[in-house]
Design an enzyme around this catalytic site. Structure first.
Site, short mmCIF file in Angstrom:
data_model
loop_
_atom_site.label_atom_id
_atom_site.label_comp_id
_atom_site.label_asym_id
_atom_site.label_seq_id
_atom_site.Cartn_x
_atom_site.Cartn_y
_atom_site.Cartn_z
N GLY A 53 -7.14 3.12 11.21
CA GLY A 53 -7.73 1.78 11.02
C GLY A 53 -8.04 1.48 9.40
N THR A 54 -7.41 2.43 8.42
CA THR A 54 -7.55 1.97 7.04
C THR A 54 -6.77 0.59 6.77
OG1 THR A 54 -5.71 3.33 6.59
CG2 THR A 54 -7.85 4.19 6.21
N GLY A 55 -5.88 0.33 7.45
CA GLY A 55 -5.13 -1.05 7.00
C GLY A 55 -5.99 -2.20 7.69
N CYS A 56 -6.37 -2.18 8.87
CA CYS A 56 -7.16 -3.20 9.34
C CYS A 56 -8.41 -3.41 8.38
CB CYS A 56 -7.67 -2.76 10.84
SG CYS A 56 -6.38 -2.49 11.88
N LYS A 106 0.79 -1.37 0.03
CA LYS A 106 0.01 -0.05 -0.05
C LYS A 106 0.79 1.30 0.11
CE LYS A 106 -1.63 -1.54 3.84
NZ LYS A 106 -2.45 -2.03 5.19
N THR A 146 -8.24 8.63 8.86
CA THR A 146 -7.80 7.40 8.27
C THR A 146 -7.28 6.49 9.28
OG1 THR A 146 -5.47 8.56 8.11
CG2 THR A 146 -6.96 8.66 6.18
#
Length: 268
Positions: free
Chosen positions: A209-212, A175, A207
């Site tokens: 928690g975008t990865g989770c 990412k 943003t």
């Protein structure tokens, strides 16, 4: 409701990331979320104030309880904060979840800068978790650690993703959100080739928690029978919509609107 997703990750008391974001994401996309909680965190949009690990034996028991009764169509891992936690999760998944696609989000640092993976656990994550995964979803800082190289552009993103593939994971979604510029690029890299995803940057602090969220959304797609590339594409669209609809809560990096797919007033 379609697609059972078992999530092995830490809890976020602020609700924006971790288990809370995972459950919301799976539910918003029509799946059924189950959990094995690896750690409790005291955190909000400003940062992480504390971490309390769960005993490895109890982590294993949570996984066994789910798999022995409910089963799973996909697995997602998030915060696995130390060596005993990684070993417990990998041992149990090896015993009970062979053949089930695993999306590994190699959580290392929280949005506010708090380290969520012990430094001595990186090699264990590479050795044990990556070979079990169908997909790893590192961001730029995580990929730099996993590939042991700096990343300063798209060419080095590709090189790092290929270095991560060498650890035994068949696909890497690297990412690009930490890169500078108005255009953001994510690379889905496999031995067969590269799929490039490009979007305009959304100028927002919300943003958290975008990865989770992205990893759980991908796992939901896989659980529902989507192939990898369509699952990634749908998950990216969902995350982008959730960022655009963010409610603006908190004084720091605020949460997304995980319920962006839910029709307002549907049950009024």
């Amino acid at each position: 409701m379609k697609g059972r997703v078992l999530i092995c990750a830490g809890s976020d008391s602020g609700g924006g990331a971790g288990i809370q974001a995972d459950i919301k994401s799976v539910t918003a996309l029509g799946g059924f979320a189950m959990t094995a909680i690896t750690a409790l965190t005291s955190q909000n949009t400003l940062g992480v104030q504390g971490v309390l690990g769960v005993e490895p034996a109890f982590i294993r028991q949570q996984i066994a309880s789910v798999m022995d009764d409910l089963g799973a169509d996909a697995i997602k891992t998030g915060m696995l904060h130390d060596v005993p936690t990684i070993e417990a999760v990998c041992d149990e998944l090896t015993a009970r979840a062979r053949g089930i696609p695993l999306v590994a989000d190699p959580v290392m640092v929280a949005k506010g800068g708090h380290h969520l993976l012990a430094p001595d656990a990186v090699q264990t994550l590479k050795r044990r978790l990556l070979p079990l995964a169908a997909l790893a979803t590192p961001n730029i800082p995580e990929a730099e650690v996993l590939a042991d190289m700096p990343i300063d552009g798209e060419a080095s993103m590709l090189a790092a993703a290929r270095a991560i593939l060498a650890h035994g994971v068949p696909a890497v979604l690297l990412k690009g959100g930490h890169m500078e510029g108005e255009v953001l690029v994510d690379l889905l890299v496999t031995a067969e080739g590269v799929v490039r995803f490009e979007d305009r940057r959304i100028d927002t602090p919300h943003t958290h928690g975008t990865g989770c969220t992205l990893a759980s959304a991908i796992a939901t797609g896989l659980a529902q029978g989507l192939a990898l590339e369509p699952a990634v594409a749908r998950a990216r669209r969902y995350v982008r919509a959730a960022i655009l609809a963010a409610p603006g809560y908190g004084g720091g990096h605020g949460p997304l609107d995980h319920g962006v797919t839910v029709e307002a007033g549907r049950f009024d």
